[in-house]
Motif scaffolding. Structure first.
Motif, mmCIF file in Angstrom:
data_model
loop_
_atom_site.group_PDB
_atom_site.id
_atom_site.type_symbol
_atom_site.label_atom_id
_atom_site.label_comp_id
_atom_site.label_asym_id
_atom_site.label_seq_id
_atom_site.Cartn_x
_atom_site.Cartn_y
_atom_site.Cartn_z
ATOM 1 N N GLY A 390 0.779 -1.232 0.000
ATOM 2 C CA GLY A 390 0.000 0.000 0.000
ATOM 3 C C GLY A 390 0.808 1.278 0.000
ATOM 4 O O GLY A 390 0.239 2.364 -0.129
ATOM 5 N N ALA A 391 2.113 1.190 0.133
ATOM 6 C CA ALA A 391 2.970 2.385 0.170
ATOM 7 C C ALA A 391 3.467 2.710 -1.232
ATOM 8 O O ALA A 391 3.955 1.832 -1.942
ATOM 9 C CB ALA A 391 4.150 2.166 1.112
ATOM 10 N N ARG A 408 9.672 3.095 -0.265
ATOM 11 C CA ARG A 408 8.251 2.771 -0.264
ATOM 12 C C ARG A 408 7.642 3.520 0.922
ATOM 13 O O ARG A 408 7.445 2.971 1.997
ATOM 14 C CB ARG A 408 8.050 1.257 -0.164
ATOM 15 C CG ARG A 408 8.493 0.478 -1.388
ATOM 16 C CD ARG A 408 7.621 0.753 -2.611
ATOM 17 N NE ARG A 408 6.234 0.425 -2.351
ATOM 18 C CZ ARG A 408 5.727 -0.808 -2.421
ATOM 19 N NH1 ARG A 408 6.493 -1.818 -2.775
ATOM 20 N NH2 ARG A 408 4.454 -1.025 -2.146
ATOM 21 N N ALA A 409 7.437 4.819 0.699
ATOM 22 C CA ALA A 409 6.778 5.773 1.586
ATOM 23 C C ALA A 409 6.733 5.398 3.059
ATOM 24 O O ALA A 409 5.707 4.993 3.589
ATOM 25 C CB ALA A 409 5.374 6.054 1.088
ATOM 26 N N GLY A 410 7.867 5.541 3.711
ATOM 27 C CA GLY A 410 7.943 5.363 5.153
ATOM 28 C C GLY A 410 7.976 3.933 5.636
ATOM 29 O O GLY A 410 7.992 3.681 6.844
ATOM 30 N N LYS A 411 8.005 2.952 4.702
ATOM 31 C CA LYS A 411 7.965 1.551 5.112
ATOM 32 C C LYS A 411 9.181 0.741 4.671
ATOM 33 O O LYS A 411 9.508 -0.278 5.292
ATOM 34 C CB LYS A 411 6.695 0.886 4.573
ATOM 35 C CG LYS A 411 5.416 1.444 5.169
ATOM 36 C CD LYS A 411 4.183 0.679 4.669
ATOM 37 C CE LYS A 411 2.911 1.200 5.308
ATOM 38 N NZ LYS A 411 1.705 0.446 4.825
ATOM 39 N N GLY A 431 13.559 8.423 4.263
ATOM 40 C CA GLY A 431 12.271 8.805 4.824
ATOM 41 C C GLY A 431 11.771 7.842 5.888
ATOM 42 O O GLY A 431 10.619 7.939 6.338
ATOM 43 N N LEU A 432 12.628 6.919 6.329
ATOM 44 C CA LEU A 432 12.252 5.947 7.354
ATOM 45 C C LEU A 432 12.546 6.499 8.746
ATOM 46 O O LEU A 432 13.397 7.365 8.920
ATOM 47 C CB LEU A 432 13.027 4.646 7.157
ATOM 48 C CG LEU A 432 12.757 3.846 5.881
ATOM 49 C CD1 LEU A 432 13.621 2.592 5.866
ATOM 50 C CD2 LEU A 432 11.290 3.481 5.759
ATOM 51 N N PRO A 433 11.862 5.963 9.753
ATOM 52 C CA PRO A 433 12.173 6.369 11.130
ATOM 53 C C PRO A 433 13.622 6.022 11.473
ATOM 54 O O PRO A 433 14.174 5.033 10.972
ATOM 55 C CB PRO A 433 11.187 5.540 11.969
ATOM 56 C CG PRO A 433 10.089 5.165 11.035
ATOM 57 C CD PRO A 433 10.727 5.022 9.693
ATOM 58 N N ALA A 434 14.207 6.806 12.337
ATOM 59 C CA ALA A 434 15.571 6.540 12.774
ATOM 60 C C ALA A 434 15.666 5.178 13.445
ATOM 61 O O ALA A 434 14.722 4.721 14.104
ATOM 62 C CB ALA A 434 16.043 7.628 13.744
ATOM 63 N N ILE A 475 16.050 -2.419 3.153
ATOM 64 C CA ILE A 475 15.639 -2.355 4.557
ATOM 65 C C ILE A 475 14.152 -2.068 4.624
ATOM 66 O O ILE A 475 13.583 -1.465 3.700
ATOM 67 C CB ILE A 475 16.432 -1.288 5.347
ATOM 68 C CG1 ILE A 475 16.251 0.098 4.716
ATOM 69 C CG2 ILE A 475 17.916 -1.651 5.409
ATOM 70 C CD1 ILE A 475 16.940 1.233 5.487
ATOM 71 N N HIS A 476 13.494 -2.511 5.687
ATOM 72 C CA HIS A 476 12.079 -2.210 5.858
ATOM 73 C C HIS A 476 11.724 -2.228 7.341
ATOM 74 O O HIS A 476 12.458 -2.769 8.179
ATOM 75 C CB HIS A 476 11.200 -3.158 5.051
ATOM 76 C CG HIS A 476 11.323 -4.602 5.429
ATOM 77 N ND1 HIS A 476 10.644 -5.169 6.470
ATOM 78 C CD2 HIS A 476 12.045 -5.610 4.862
ATOM 79 C CE1 HIS A 476 10.929 -6.458 6.552
ATOM 80 N NE2 HIS A 476 11.785 -6.759 5.577
#
Length: 482
Positions: A390-391, A408-411, A431-434, A475-476
């Motif tokens: 969905g991303a 993939r938009a934040g994921k 754009g991923l969380p630290a 990475i995800h």
């Protein structure tokens, strides 16, 4: 081209070993189905039923595969060639891959592992032997004579080309009313034939099957398939084999109302890009290339047919480049992906590893079986596909040639370097969380730990890394270390 001159040497020096290594297999929790949306299909081509069941429990379920596609289960003509399984002589669930009881047990076992089952269903035709004979389970048959099922009036007899065979793919009538390489072509417009086909599919549904790959769908009008689908006892996933042909009157788009459709251009286009063009061209891969709408497209790098057409697609023989192409497919949000799992073959007719009676042997990976779905980069990218459902694509980067990256938009995030030299010390915005993430291209994420390299994303969403030639980093968020 220059970037291809060094490929064989580079891959031989070790990239292949890393990308193709089997992923570690952890014992699954008892009766615990994997959670989350899972759409990736593993095509275990010509595996027998006990082997499929074991694989669902030990690999497919734990790795997050949503479906297993199994080869045709109905009684077929005798012999060893792979295509004999596509020549049914009855609708009995008994074949060289196992008995009805073994099939039922396989479905139950796969469901317990959280894996749904898709059957490759041969419904366009019956056998192609003029002389007839005795099928795998003992049923007698002739070319147009299947006692208790079909007789000559239930088949098309188009009277063309000296033997009823299709010769002109630009003639709609001929493609759908003549015979594909002498295979007796069922009159699917007949109410009786439709009832028999639906009866076979409903029998499989009664055994718990979740969907069907409808073989040779192009050779049946879409309306005939819709009529058969309307007789099913319950809903089921449908994917139709319709091979695109430029300028032909029968097009894949005609069939999307019935379910998904195989997008054969996908694998050929991907092979051409990886072999001789630029990965930068993949920025709008899919609908932007004229392919089917994403929501209707079933995609694959190769399947059992295309891998036998020399040079057309990438296959297990291409090693590392094949692994990278599968990684891209599983990272890119277009269509529903199927991963091929092959046996080794040296000629296009060769059947699966079998005993003296042509009964398919149990699968032992890397001993006559390729098991591409187990390669670390492929198996672990299934988790990437699940985590990023969905991303959309953001933060696209390319160097104008063969180094690409995207989020993939934040994921999730993938960077792929198909140049002949390493990319060193480059920073990537994800754009991923630290946090610390497992590079699933090179390591397995199990129990909160990573067996391979760990990528650290800083507070601003960046990481810095080296990417070797013909390699990647992925990475995800579902593979983030605590």
């Amino acid at each position: 081209m220059h970037r291809r001159r060094c490929r064989s040497a580079v891959l031989a020096l070790g990239v292949i070993a890393g990308l193709l290594a089997p992923t570690a297999v952890a014992a699954p929790p008892a009766a615990a189905a994997p959670s989350g949306t899972k759409k990736v299909i593993a095509n275990l081509f010509e595996w027998n039923w006990p082997s499929v069941a074991s694989e669902c429990t030990n690999v497919l379920g734990p790795k997050g595969y949503g479906y297993v596609q199994v080869s045709p289960p109905q009684e077929h003509v005798r012999g060893n060639q792979w295509w004999l399984a596509y020549q049914p002589v009855s609708y009995r669930i008994e074949s060289r891959k196992g008995t009805r009881a073994q099939f039922q047990s396989m479905v139950n076992t796969c469901h317990a592992a959280g894996v749904k089952v898709i059957v490759d269903a041969v419904v366009n035709h019956m056998s192609g032997q003029d002389a007839g004979g005795t099928g795998w389970a003992g049923s007698s048959y002739g070319h147009y004579d299947y006692p208790g099922i079909y007789q000559t009036q239930d088949f098309h007899h188009c009277g063309r080309n000296g033997g009823d065979d299709i010769a002109n793919y630009n003639d709609r009538y001929e493609v759908q009313n003549c015979e594909l390489v002498n295979l007796s072509d069922l009159a699917t417009e007949s109410d009786y034939v439709r009832s028999k086909i639906a009866g076979y599919l409903n029998d499989l549904l009664s055994l718990g099957v979740d969907g069907f790959r409808l073989d040779a769908s192009k050779h049946m009008p879409a309306a005939d398939i819709a009529a058969i689908k309307g007789r099913l006892s319950r809903s089921a996933y449908i994917v139709q084999e319709v091979i695109y042909g430029a300028g032909e009157p029968i097009q894949p788009t005609e069939y999307t109302g019935n379910g998904d459709v195989h997008e054969f251009r996908y694998g050929k286009d991907l092979a051409r890009v990886f072999r001789s063009e630029k990965l930068a061209y993949l920025k709008n891969f899919g609908e932007g290339w004229g392919h089917l709408p994403s929501g209707s497209a079933a995609v694959f790098v190769d399947n059992h047919d295309t891998q036998r057409d020399v040079g057309g697609v990438l296959t297990y023989r291409d090693g590392g480049i094949y692994a990278l192409a599968n990684a891209f497919m599983l990272a890119w949000p277009y269509g529903s992906p199927t991963v091929m799992s092959s046996y080794t073959f040296s000629n296009r007719d060769a059947g699966p590893p079998s005993d003296a009676n042509n009964k398919t042997l149990n699968t032992t990976c890397y001993s006559g079986w390729e098991c591409e779905h187990r390669w670390r980069v492929v198996a672990n990218m299934v988790g990437f596909a699940n985590a990023t459902q969905g991303a959309g694509v953001t933060n696209w980067y390319d160097n104008g040639n063969n180094h690409i990256a995207f989020s993939r938009a934040g994921k999730g995030y993938l960077t792929m370097n198909d140049e002949d030299g390493a990319v060193t010390g480059r920073s990537y915005y994800t754009g991923l969380p630290a946090g610390r993430y497992c590079d699933v291209i090179h390591g397995d994420f199990t129990g909160g730990t990573c067996s391979g390299p760990v990528i650290t994303v800083d507070a601003n969403g960046w990481f810095t890394a080296n990417v070797p030639a013909h390699d990647a980093i992925a990475i995800h968020t579902a593979a983030k270390l605590s």
